[in-house]
Design a protein around this motif. Structure first.
Motif, short mmCIF file in Angstrom:
data_model
loop_
_atom_site.label_atom_id
_atom_site.label_comp_id
_atom_site.label_asym_id
_atom_site.label_seq_id
_atom_site.Cartn_x
_atom_site.Cartn_y
_atom_site.Cartn_z
N PRO A 115 55.82 55.22 30.79
CA PRO A 115 56.19 53.66 30.92
C PRO A 115 57.81 54.20 31.48
O PRO A 115 58.28 55.06 30.88
CB PRO A 115 56.49 53.37 29.36
N GLU A 116 58.23 53.15 32.25
CA GLU A 116 59.60 53.48 33.06
C GLU A 116 60.83 53.51 31.81
O GLU A 116 61.63 54.16 31.97
CB GLU A 116 59.93 52.05 33.75
N GLU A 117 60.74 52.94 30.64
CA GLU A 117 61.68 52.96 29.60
C GLU A 117 61.59 54.04 28.89
O GLU A 117 62.32 54.58 27.78
CB GLU A 117 61.62 51.49 28.50
N HIS A 118 60.52 54.85 28.81
CA HIS A 118 60.43 56.21 27.83
C HIS A 118 61.35 57.29 28.30
O HIS A 118 61.75 57.42 29.65
CB HIS A 118 58.78 56.41 28.19
N PRO A 119 61.74 57.99 27.19
CA PRO A 119 63.02 59.07 27.45
C PRO A 119 62.35 60.05 28.43
O PRO A 119 63.31 60.49 29.15
CB PRO A 119 62.91 59.57 25.96
N VAL B 2 49.40 52.47 28.82
CA VAL B 2 50.58 53.06 28.94
C VAL B 2 51.55 52.14 29.34
O VAL B 2 52.91 52.20 28.79
CB VAL B 2 50.32 54.24 30.18
N MET B 3 51.36 51.22 30.14
CA MET B 3 52.24 50.01 30.55
C MET B 3 52.91 49.32 29.31
O MET B 3 54.04 48.98 29.30
CB MET B 3 51.78 49.24 31.53
N ALA B 4 52.00 49.14 28.37
CA ALA B 4 52.41 48.42 27.05
C ALA B 4 53.17 49.26 26.11
O ALA B 4 53.65 48.85 25.01
CB ALA B 4 51.23 47.88 26.30
N GLY B 5 53.36 50.60 26.40
CA GLY B 5 54.37 51.58 25.41
C GLY B 5 53.35 52.24 24.39
O GLY B 5 54.06 52.90 23.55
N PHE B 6 52.18 52.51 24.49
CA PHE B 6 51.23 53.12 23.52
C PHE B 6 51.36 54.52 23.49
O PHE B 6 50.69 55.12 22.46
CB PHE B 6 50.00 52.49 23.32
N VAL C 171 47.09 56.93 40.53
CA VAL C 171 48.42 56.09 40.12
C VAL C 171 49.12 55.95 41.35
O VAL C 171 50.22 55.06 41.53
CB VAL C 171 49.04 56.54 38.86
N ALA C 172 48.80 56.62 42.41
CA ALA C 172 49.46 56.63 43.57
C ALA C 172 49.57 54.80 44.24
O ALA C 172 50.85 54.56 44.51
CB ALA C 172 48.92 57.01 44.77
N GLY C 173 48.66 54.02 44.06
CA GLY C 173 48.83 52.85 44.58
C GLY C 173 49.34 51.78 43.75
O GLY C 173 49.96 50.76 44.06
N ILE C 174 49.67 52.31 42.34
CA ILE C 174 50.24 51.23 41.37
C ILE C 174 51.72 51.60 41.12
O ILE C 174 52.26 50.65 40.55
CB ILE C 174 49.47 51.32 39.86
N VAL D 210 54.38 48.85 42.10
CA VAL D 210 54.14 47.78 41.36
C VAL D 210 54.31 47.47 40.02
O VAL D 210 54.19 46.45 39.41
CB VAL D 210 53.13 46.64 42.08
N TRP D 211 53.89 48.68 39.15
CA TRP D 211 53.74 48.54 37.99
C TRP D 211 54.99 49.24 37.34
O TRP D 211 55.59 50.17 37.74
CB TRP D 211 52.52 49.42 37.37
N PRO D 212 55.17 48.91 35.95
CA PRO D 212 56.58 49.48 35.42
C PRO D 212 56.32 50.97 34.84
O PRO D 212 56.39 50.96 33.66
CB PRO D 212 56.88 48.28 34.36
#
Length: 310
Positions: free
Chosen positions: A171-175, A231-235, A245-248, A251-253
């Motif tokens: 996730p983008e906000e993960h350390p 993953v996107m939800a932070g679990f 994942v190259a395509g997402i 557009v995904w966080p």
């Protein structure tokens, strides 16, 4: 021990139809003397006459008629089998059972099938998940398996398809998202989201465990889309082929990072038993996968790396 051979069955039919030794020999493309000797030999072995010889023609006996009936059935069956095998060899008919070792495999399937069926529209393809590659090939569960983890043996052939690598999706906000790459030690204590539990997870068994690294937990999620959603939800974080994942990423966080400074490269292979007779359509299926590798990362090539046991 069997006395009758295919040549004897053809001889019986030729003699019964022509009622003449000379014409039967011509039909069988052998000399009259050779045909006469062949008939004498089989009658001696069977202990009975198959034809009565007269000055004008050959008259089939009751034993000969019985054998003729069987000969017609056997020769028809042999001809059908030869014709069927020939059609399969030429790719006019047949089936291909393909195993894949990653749950993301079904994204590349439509593109490969489109290329493949353009040339072999009558070949039936069955796709399944492969767990024990060599065992499943030996048992004929699959004709070939697409895998990114191949140990060389003498009994199988592995055709390299294309290069790929495993990446960590975060996730983008993960350390860890701030890192240029992840050390193996970064996986210690984290929640790892994967399609397989510890016992069957290749990344854990082959990479983390030998390095003495233990994730906090491994969440078993069966659906590819669900892994990315979790993953996107932070679990937690996930380890996936880069193509997946190259395509997402735009557009995904989420973000993707290499694992170790050098990365974890993969070479995808099409694996089949070396002793197998490889039909032309199986070879074409492998070529269909390889041909997609000419596109840029994130497009068709991204759809090919999906077969690893991630």
């Amino acid at each position: 021990m069997y006395n009758l051979e295919i040549k004897h069955l053809r001889m019986i039919c030729a003699l019964a139809e022509s009622e003449n030794m000379t014409r039967a020999a011509e039909k069988l493309f052998i000399s009259q003397s050779a045909l006469s000797q062949q008939l004498k030999d089989i009658e001696t072995k069977l202990g009975t006459d198959l034809f009565f010889r007269t000055r004008k023609k050959m008259i089939i006996t009751e034993s000969g008629r019985q054998l003729q009936k069987t000969a017609v059935e056997v020769l028809d069956a042999v001809e059908r089998a030869e014709r069927d095998i020939s059609r399969k060899t030429r790719g006019e008919k047949g089936e291909l059972k393909v195993g894949t070792q990653c749950i993301f495999c079904y994204k590349w399937l439509p593109q490969v099938l489109k290329l493949f069926h353009a040339r072999f529209p009558h070949i039936e393809i069955e796709i399944g998940n492969s767990v024990e590659l060599l065992e499943e090939l030996e048992e004929k569960k699959f004709d070939l398996v697409i895998s990114g983890a191949v140990a060389t043996t003498e009994i199988h052939t592995a055709v390299p398809l294309f290069e790929d690598q495993l990446v960590c999706v975060i996730p983008e906000e993960h350390p860890l998202a701030a890192c240029r790459f992840l050390h193996l030690s970064d996986f210690g204590g984290v929640s790892l989201i994967a399609h397989a539990d510890r016992a069957k997870n290749r990344f854990y068994q082959q990479i983390l465990k030998p390095a003495g690294v233990e994730p906090g937990r491994i969440m078993n999620v069966g659906a590819p889309q669900a892994i990315l959603e979790m993953v996107m939800a932070g679990f937690g974080i996930a380890v996936l082929p880069r193509w997946a994942v190259a395509g997402i990423l735009p557009v995904w966080p989420v973000t993707a990072r290499p694992i170790t400074r050098k990365g974890l490269p993969l070479t995808w292979h099409a694996v089949y038993l070396t002793r197998s007779n490889i039909p032309v359509y199986q070879q074409e299926f492998i070529r269909s996968i390889s041909r997609l590798n000419v596109t840029e990362e994130g497009s068709a090539v991204a759809h090919l790396s999906q077969m690893h046991g991630c």
